[in-house]
Design a protein around this motif. Sequence first.
Motif, PDB file in Angstrom:
ATOM      1  N   HIS A  41       0.824  -1.208   0.000  1.00  0.00           N
ATOM      2  CA  HIS A  41       0.000   0.000   0.000  1.00  0.00           C
ATOM      3  C   HIS A  41       0.863   1.266   0.000  1.00  0.00           C
ATOM      4  CE1 HIS A  41      -4.302  -1.296   0.722  1.00  0.00           C
ATOM      5  NE2 HIS A  41      -3.649  -2.435   0.716  1.00  0.00           N
ATOM      6  N   ASN A  42       2.043   1.172   0.591  1.00  0.00           N
ATOM      7  CA  ASN A  42       2.926   2.344   0.661  1.00  0.00           C
ATOM      8  C   ASN A  42       3.859   2.460  -0.536  1.00  0.00           C
ATOM      9  OD1 ASN A  42       1.879   3.189   3.142  1.00  0.00           O
ATOM     10  ND2 ASN A  42       3.329   1.935   4.306  1.00  0.00           N
ATOM     11  N   TYR A  62      -2.978  -7.603  -7.243  1.00  0.00           N
ATOM     12  CA  TYR A  62      -3.307  -6.740  -6.111  1.00  0.00           C
ATOM     13  C   TYR A  62      -2.687  -5.358  -6.310  1.00  0.00           C
ATOM     14  CZ  TYR A  62      -4.262  -5.671  -1.147  1.00  0.00           C
ATOM     15  OH  TYR A  62      -4.736  -5.143   0.023  1.00  0.00           O
ATOM     16  N   GLN A  63      -1.424  -5.333  -6.736  1.00  0.00           N
ATOM     17  CA  GLN A  63      -0.752  -4.057  -6.969  1.00  0.00           C
ATOM     18  C   GLN A  63      -1.400  -3.304  -8.127  1.00  0.00           C
ATOM     19  OE1 GLN A  63       3.431  -4.266  -8.016  1.00  0.00           O
ATOM     20  NE2 GLN A  63       3.792  -2.186  -7.303  1.00  0.00           N
ATOM     21  N   GLN A  64      -1.818  -4.039  -9.158  1.00  0.00           N
ATOM     22  CA  GLN A  64      -2.498  -3.403 -10.284  1.00  0.00           C
ATOM     23  C   GLN A  64      -3.794  -2.739  -9.828  1.00  0.00           C
ATOM     24  OE1 GLN A  64      -4.423  -6.004 -13.085  1.00  0.00           O
ATOM     25  NE2 GLN A  64      -4.234  -4.556 -14.786  1.00  0.00           N
ATOM     26  N   ILE A  65      -4.582  -3.439  -9.002  1.00  0.00           N
ATOM     27  CA  ILE A  65      -5.834  -2.875  -8.497  1.00  0.00           C
ATOM     28  C   ILE A  65      -5.569  -1.627  -7.667  1.00  0.00           C
ATOM     29  CG2 ILE A  65      -7.829  -3.290  -7.009  1.00  0.00           C
ATOM     30  CD1 ILE A  65      -8.017  -4.784  -9.617  1.00  0.00           C
ATOM     31  N   LEU A  66      -4.533  -1.663  -6.826  1.00  0.00           N
ATOM     32  CA  LEU A  66      -4.175  -0.485  -6.033  1.00  0.00           C
ATOM     33  C   LEU A  66      -3.860   0.699  -6.937  1.00  0.00           C
ATOM     34  CD1 LEU A  66      -1.867  -1.901  -3.192  1.00  0.00           C
ATOM     35  CD2 LEU A  66      -4.156  -0.968  -2.939  1.00  0.00           C
ATOM     36  N   ARG A  67      -3.109   0.450  -7.993  1.00  0.00           N
ATOM     37  CA  ARG A  67      -2.741   1.524  -8.922  1.00  0.00           C
ATOM     38  C   ARG A  67      -3.963   2.101  -9.624  1.00  0.00           C
ATOM     39  NH1 ARG A  67       2.799  -0.581 -12.000  1.00  0.00           N
ATOM     40  NH2 ARG A  67       4.258   0.016 -10.331  1.00  0.00           N
ATOM     41  N   ILE A  68      -4.864   1.229 -10.058  1.00  0.00           N
ATOM     42  CA  ILE A  68      -6.052   1.696 -10.770  1.00  0.00           C
ATOM     43  C   ILE A  68      -6.970   2.479  -9.827  1.00  0.00           C
ATOM     44  CG2 ILE A  68      -8.119   1.004 -12.041  1.00  0.00           C
ATOM     45  CD1 ILE A  68      -5.387   0.741 -13.544  1.00  0.00           C
ATOM     46  N   ILE A  69      -7.119   2.010  -8.598  1.00  0.00           N
ATOM     47  CA  ILE A  69      -7.937   2.729  -7.618  1.00  0.00           C
ATOM     48  C   ILE A  69      -7.374   4.130  -7.390  1.00  0.00           C
ATOM     49  CG2 ILE A  69      -8.492   2.844  -5.149  1.00  0.00           C
ATOM     50  CD1 ILE A  69      -9.015  -0.156  -5.231  1.00  0.00           C
ATOM     51  N   LYS A  70      -6.064   4.228  -7.220  1.00  0.00           N
ATOM     52  CA  LYS A  70      -5.436   5.537  -7.013  1.00  0.00           C
ATOM     53  C   LYS A  70      -5.590   6.411  -8.254  1.00  0.00           C
ATOM     54  CE  LYS A  70      -3.294   8.634  -4.648  1.00  0.00           C
ATOM     55  NZ  LYS A  70      -3.956   9.238  -3.482  1.00  0.00           N
ATOM     56  N   SER A  71      -5.466   5.815  -9.435  1.00  0.00           N
ATOM     57  CA  SER A  71      -5.602   6.594 -10.670  1.00  0.00           C
ATOM     58  C   SER A  71      -7.015   7.167 -10.796  1.00  0.00           C
ATOM     59  CB  SER A  71      -5.271   5.729 -11.895  1.00  0.00           C
ATOM     60  OG  SER A  71      -6.307   4.815 -12.208  1.00  0.00           O
ATOM     61  N   TYR A 100       2.016   8.283 -14.688  1.00  0.00           N
ATOM     62  CA  TYR A 100       3.328   8.279 -14.042  1.00  0.00           C
ATOM     63  C   TYR A 100       3.229   8.358 -12.527  1.00  0.00           C
ATOM     64  CZ  TYR A 100       5.117   8.801 -18.771  1.00  0.00           C
ATOM     65  OH  TYR A 100       5.397   8.593 -20.103  1.00  0.00           O
ATOM     66  N   LYS A 101       2.214   9.075 -12.028  1.00  0.00           N
ATOM     67  CA  LYS A 101       2.055   9.211 -10.578  1.00  0.00           C
ATOM     68  C   LYS A 101       1.724   7.885  -9.898  1.00  0.00           C
ATOM     69  CE  LYS A 101       0.847  14.079  -9.814  1.00  0.00           C
ATOM     70  NZ  LYS A 101       1.761  14.280  -8.673  1.00  0.00           N
ATOM     71  N   VAL A 102       1.040   6.991 -10.614  1.00  0.00           N
ATOM     72  CA  VAL A 102       0.684   5.706 -10.005  1.00  0.00           C
ATOM     73  C   VAL A 102       1.660   4.592 -10.378  1.00  0.00           C
ATOM     74  CG1 VAL A 102      -1.755   6.312  -9.848  1.00  0.00           C
ATOM     75  CG2 VAL A 102      -0.929   5.053 -11.850  1.00  0.00           C
ATOM     76  N   GLY A 103       2.737   4.945 -11.095  1.00  0.00           N
ATOM     77  CA  GLY A 103       3.805   3.968 -11.275  1.00  0.00           C
ATOM     78  C   GLY A 103       3.969   3.356 -12.649  1.00  0.00           C
ATOM     79  N   TYR A 104       3.193   3.810 -13.637  1.00  0.00           N
ATOM     80  CA  TYR A 104       3.353   3.255 -14.980  1.00  0.00           C
ATOM     81  C   TYR A 104       4.431   4.016 -15.741  1.00  0.00           C
ATOM     82  CZ  TYR A 104      -0.750   0.374 -14.212  1.00  0.00           C
ATOM     83  OH  TYR A 104      -1.623  -0.552 -13.707  1.00  0.00           O
ATOM     84  N   LYS A 105       5.157   3.291 -16.590  1.00  0.00           N
ATOM     85  CA  LYS A 105       6.281   3.886 -17.327  1.00  0.00           C
ATOM     86  C   LYS A 105       5.828   4.594 -18.601  1.00  0.00           C
ATOM     87  CE  LYS A 105       9.530   2.289 -14.544  1.00  0.00           C
ATOM     88  NZ  LYS A 105       8.677   1.651 -13.523  1.00  0.00           N
ATOM     89  N   SER A 106       4.606   4.294 -19.052  1.00  0.00           N
ATOM     90  CA  SER A 106       4.091   4.928 -20.267  1.00  0.00           C
ATOM     91  C   SER A 106       2.575   5.042 -20.190  1.00  0.00           C
ATOM     92  CB  SER A 106       4.471   4.127 -21.520  1.00  0.00           C
ATOM     93  OG  SER A 106       3.748   2.904 -21.562  1.00  0.00           O
TER      94      SER A 106
END
Length: 260
Positions: free
Chosen positions: A167-168, A205-214, A230-236
Amino acid sequence: MSPHDTIDIDQLKKPYFVWFEEDWRHDDILHSHQKGQLVYVESGFQYITVDGKIYLLPQNHAAWIPPGAIHKTNSHSEKIKLMIMFADAEESSVFHHKINIFSVPPVLKEMIKYAEKWSKNISKDPNEILFLQALFNELPHFVEHSLKLHISLPEDKRLSKSIEYLHNHYREDVRMVDLSEISMLSLRTLERIFKKETGMTIAKYQQILRIIKSLELLNSGDHTISETAYKVGYKSVQSFTRSFRSVMQSRPTDFIKTTQ
């Protein structure tokens, strides 16, 4: 404000009850109702915890919370428009006794908005009962495919540190070996327990966290799709869009907040 602050929903002698608020405020306390409830997010985004799982409702999405389910609601949106409808659920209805998260089709959206005329009405109105009976009878047909947009809270305490780390650090490329060391579990044991407790792999799980934050960032109206990616960790932007579509069955552009 939440309806159960001022009205005991379970004491109402009517099969349905509609509650609409322009600026919803919740007490964030676990509770349950004898009635089921339909929660529709007109604008903003809403988190709902039901039976140990955290669900996210973006704008124009709804959740059906079955009767008796222990739940709480809270939002990170500055302002949220919610319509909540309580309904008696038939014992024989399988659909009405399980949680469902879904995007709201145009017809259901119009029906929900029309029902606003009965908001906070505690007296019995035959027209209200007929209309809402039709709405809830058709609800299973409106839910063609439910979004699996939720994160589970593991009961196994051995996962506490690895979940907290995820989560962090969801923006980073988390390595399995790091989580293994943090949780003091072997890689195989960690993967097995994680899947059993959350129902998904660590990568998912990490993908879902990223999408929720996005979704939070897109809904705020302060970030472009590129900035969000980029803020949620994707390179493109391309990889973000592919990931987003696989989870949401929609494009990121569908969730950008627009000024009214």
